[in-house]
Design a protein around this motif. Structure first.
Motif, PDB file in Angstrom:
ATOM      1  N   GLY A 167      47.198 -22.997  24.962  1.00 12.70           N
ATOM      2  CA  GLY A 167      46.039 -23.889  24.934  1.00 12.70           C
ATOM      3  C   GLY A 167      44.866 -23.339  24.145  1.00 12.70           C
ATOM      4  N   ASN A 168      44.938 -22.028  23.827  1.00 16.06           N
ATOM      5  CA  ASN A 168      43.862 -21.389  23.065  1.00 16.06           C
ATOM      6  C   ASN A 168      44.342 -20.817  21.732  1.00 16.06           C
ATOM      7  N   GLY A 169      45.406 -21.415  21.216  1.00 16.20           N
ATOM      8  CA  GLY A 169      45.860 -21.066  19.868  1.00 16.20           C
ATOM      9  C   GLY A 169      46.626 -19.763  19.772  1.00 16.20           C
ATOM     10  N   MET A 170      47.295 -19.359  20.868  1.00 15.01           N
ATOM     11  CA  MET A 170      48.096 -18.131  20.849  1.00 15.01           C
ATOM     12  C   MET A 170      49.468 -18.406  21.448  1.00 15.01           C
ATOM     13  N   ARG A 171      50.414 -17.571  21.086  1.00 15.21           N
ATOM     14  CA  ARG A 171      51.728 -17.652  21.737  1.00 15.21           C
ATOM     15  C   ARG A 171      52.157 -16.265  22.190  1.00 15.21           C
ATOM     16  N   MET A 172      52.905 -16.224  23.289  1.00 13.69           N
ATOM     17  CA  MET A 172      53.389 -14.933  23.771  1.00 13.69           C
ATOM     18  C   MET A 172      54.546 -14.489  22.889  1.00 13.69           C
ATOM     19  N   GLU A 173      54.370 -13.326  22.282  1.00 10.28           N
ATOM     20  CA  GLU A 173      55.343 -12.829  21.313  1.00 10.28           C
ATOM     21  C   GLU A 173      56.355 -11.874  21.953  1.00 10.28           C
ATOM     22  N   ARG A 174      55.874 -11.040  22.871  1.00 15.04           N
ATOM     23  CA  ARG A 174      56.760 -10.040  23.484  1.00 15.04           C
ATOM     24  C   ARG A 174      56.342  -9.756  24.915  1.00 15.04           C
ATOM     25  N   MET A 175      57.326  -9.389  25.728  1.00 19.01           N
ATOM     26  CA  MET A 175      57.075  -8.876  27.070  1.00 19.01           C
ATOM     27  C   MET A 175      57.828  -7.553  27.161  1.00 19.01           C
ATOM     28  N   ILE A 176      57.102  -6.454  27.314  1.00 20.36           N
ATOM     29  CA  ILE A 176      57.688  -5.125  27.271  1.00 20.36           C
ATOM     30  C   ILE A 176      57.669  -4.518  28.672  1.00 20.36           C
ATOM     31  N   GLU A 177      58.840  -4.117  29.152  1.00 11.03           N
ATOM     32  CA  GLU A 177      58.941  -3.482  30.470  1.00 11.03           C
ATOM     33  C   GLU A 177      58.365  -2.072  30.397  1.00 11.03           C
ATOM     34  N   MET A 178      57.519  -1.723  31.369  1.00  9.88           N
ATOM     35  CA  MET A 178      56.850  -0.428  31.393  1.00  9.88           C
ATOM     36  C   MET A 178      57.187   0.310  32.700  1.00  9.88           C
ATOM     37  N   GLU A 179      56.662   1.515  32.827  1.00  9.07           N
ATOM     38  CA  GLU A 179      56.886   2.310  34.036  1.00  9.07           C
ATOM     39  C   GLU A 179      56.269   1.638  35.274  1.00  9.07           C
ATOM     40  N   GLU A 180      56.809   1.971  36.440  1.00  2.27           N
ATOM     41  CA  GLU A 180      56.278   1.530  37.734  1.00  2.27           C
ATOM     42  C   GLU A 180      56.191  -0.002  37.844  1.00  2.27           C
ATOM     43  N   ASN A 188      55.465  -2.279  35.744  1.00  5.34           N
ATOM     44  CA  ASN A 188      54.420  -2.957  34.990  1.00  5.34           C
ATOM     45  C   ASN A 188      55.002  -3.538  33.707  1.00  5.34           C
ATOM     46  N   LYS A 189      54.184  -4.362  33.036  1.00  5.60           N
ATOM     47  CA  LYS A 189      54.603  -4.972  31.779  1.00  5.60           C
ATOM     48  C   LYS A 189      53.443  -4.975  30.789  1.00  5.60           C
ATOM     49  N   CYS A 190      53.785  -4.910  29.517  1.00  5.94           N
ATOM     50  CA  CYS A 190      52.816  -5.198  28.451  1.00  5.94           C
ATOM     51  C   CYS A 190      53.162  -6.584  27.893  1.00  5.94           C
ATOM     52  N   LEU A 191      52.187  -7.459  27.906  1.00  5.94           N
ATOM     53  CA  LEU A 191      52.350  -8.792  27.333  1.00  5.94           C
ATOM     54  C   LEU A 191      51.589  -8.844  26.010  1.00  5.94           C
ATOM     55  N   ILE A 192      52.286  -9.258  24.954  1.00  9.51           N
ATOM     56  CA  ILE A 192      51.681  -9.315  23.619  1.00  9.51           C
ATOM     57  C   ILE A 192      51.584 -10.779  23.198  1.00  9.51           C
ATOM     58  N   LEU A 224      47.955  -7.397  27.145  1.00 10.48           N
ATOM     59  CA  LEU A 224      47.630  -7.276  28.555  1.00 10.48           C
ATOM     60  C   LEU A 224      48.644  -6.367  29.234  1.00 10.48           C
ATOM     61  N   TYR A 225      48.139  -5.450  30.064  1.00  5.90           N
ATOM     62  CA  TYR A 225      49.021  -4.522  30.777  1.00  5.90           C
ATOM     63  C   TYR A 225      48.774  -4.642  32.277  1.00  5.90           C
ATOM     64  N   GLY A 226      49.853  -4.586  33.046  1.00  5.63           N
ATOM     65  CA  GLY A 226      49.729  -4.600  34.493  1.00  5.63           C
ATOM     66  C   GLY A 226      50.985  -5.139  35.145  1.00  5.63           C
ATOM     67  N   ALA A 227      50.876  -5.433  36.432  1.00  2.00           N
ATOM     68  CA  ALA A 227      51.981  -6.031  37.189  1.00  2.00           C
ATOM     69  C   ALA A 227      51.760  -7.545  37.248  1.00  2.00           C
ATOM     70  N   TYR A 228      52.866  -8.301  37.201  1.00  2.51           N
ATOM     71  CA  TYR A 228      52.764  -9.762  37.112  1.00  2.51           C
ATOM     72  C   TYR A 228      53.820 -10.448  37.979  1.00  2.51           C
ATOM     73  N   VAL A 280      51.049   3.133  27.363  1.00  2.64           N
ATOM     74  CA  VAL A 280      50.325   2.005  26.760  1.00  2.64           C
ATOM     75  C   VAL A 280      49.993   2.323  25.309  1.00  2.64           C
ATOM     76  N   CYS A 281      49.606   3.549  25.053  1.00  6.52           N
ATOM     77  CA  CYS A 281      49.259   3.975  23.702  1.00  6.52           C
ATOM     78  C   CYS A 281      50.450   3.842  22.751  1.00  6.52           C
ATOM     79  N   SER A 282      51.640   4.165  23.234  1.00  9.11           N
ATOM     80  CA  SER A 282      52.844   4.049  22.410  1.00  9.11           C
ATOM     81  C   SER A 282      53.093   2.604  21.990  1.00  9.11           C
ATOM     82  N   VAL A 283      52.878   1.671  22.915  1.00 15.16           N
ATOM     83  CA  VAL A 283      53.036   0.255  22.589  1.00 15.16           C
ATOM     84  C   VAL A 283      51.975  -0.170  21.564  1.00 15.16           C
ATOM     85  N   LEU A 284      50.741   0.280  21.783  1.00 14.73           N
ATOM     86  CA  LEU A 284      49.666  -0.042  20.837  1.00 14.73           C
ATOM     87  C   LEU A 284      50.003   0.433  19.427  1.00 14.73           C
ATOM     88  N   GLU A 285      50.463   1.662  19.318  1.00 10.75           N
ATOM     89  CA  GLU A 285      50.836   2.196  18.003  1.00 10.75           C
ATOM     90  C   GLU A 285      51.890   1.322  17.341  1.00 10.75           C
TER      91      GLU A 285
END
Length: 206
Positions: free
Chosen positions: A183-196, A198-202, A140-144, A14-19
């Motif tokens: 609906g709250n002024g944001m758009r999903m920019e990226r979906m990153i596949e993670m271990e186990e 999971n996904k990071c949604l940006i 957001l990080y987790g399983a979806y 998760v830290c690598s994605v944040l960086e």
């Protein structure tokens, strides 16, 4: 001091994605809010590892988590991590511990929506739409689920397990979250596949 084996396993990825997502803003001081900080392992690890000038605000609704977060801050001597605040993400943003509108560069929530009601998901996006700066990020990080489908079987089992614990819990659907974001002024920019599986949604505020 609480210990989450799951946090120990996933914090580095998760830290690598944040960086990566914060790198183009690393020339200035950033303000980051973590929702549902839990034990405090993630936020203190991020503060130690990320080389940018980031001020971290951990938050949680549980008193025992506040004590654990404080213990991790003390143990790691993390000067850029503020003391934890009580924050219930299902409430309106005005009750988010006095955090000002347009003040956050990034909001991060790790495995929060899976253990929450849909009201919390609505609150996260509504609040993020208010307190993020323009071009600010919600991560957001987790399983979806995707369009109502959960894969693989291990995630199906996780979803069933969560719903057995609480009927309002379970794996959120990315398509629903995308609509909440828009609906709250944001758009999903990226979906990153993670271990186990999971996904990071940006999500980015426009």
């Amino acid at each position: 001091m609480l210990l989450s084996p799951l946090a120990e396993r996933n914090w580095e990825d998760v830290c690598s994605v944040l960086e990566e997502v914060l790198e183009n803003q690393s020339h200035r001081e950033l303000f980051a809010l973590e929702l549902g900080s839990g034990t405090g392992q993630h936020v203190t690890r991020f503060a130690q590892k990320i080389p940018f000038d980031v001020k971290w605000q951990p938050s949680d609704i549980k008193d025992e988590c506040h004590e654990s977060i404080k213990a991790y801050i003390a143990a790691t001597k993390a000067k850029t991590v503020m003391q934890p605040v009580h924050l219930d993400a299902s409430e309106s943003w005005e009750k988010w511990a006095g955090i000002a509108r347009n003040s956050c560069d990034i909001i991060i929530a790790i495995n929060l929506l899976q253990y929450s009601s849909f009201k919390t998901a609505e609150g996260v996006f509504s609040g993020a739409g208010q307190i993020l700066r323009q071009n600010g990020l919600l991560m957001l990080y987790g399983a979806y689920a995707i369009n109502g489908i959960i894969t693989p079987s291990s995630n199906e089992d996780l979803d069933a397990e969560l719903q057995n614990m609480n009927a309002e819990w379970g794996l959120p659907d990315i398509d629903v979250l995308r609509q909440l974001a828009y609906g709250n002024g944001m758009r999903m920019e990226r979906m990153i596949e993670m271990e186990e599986y999971n996904k990071c949604l940006i999500f980015r505020k426009f």
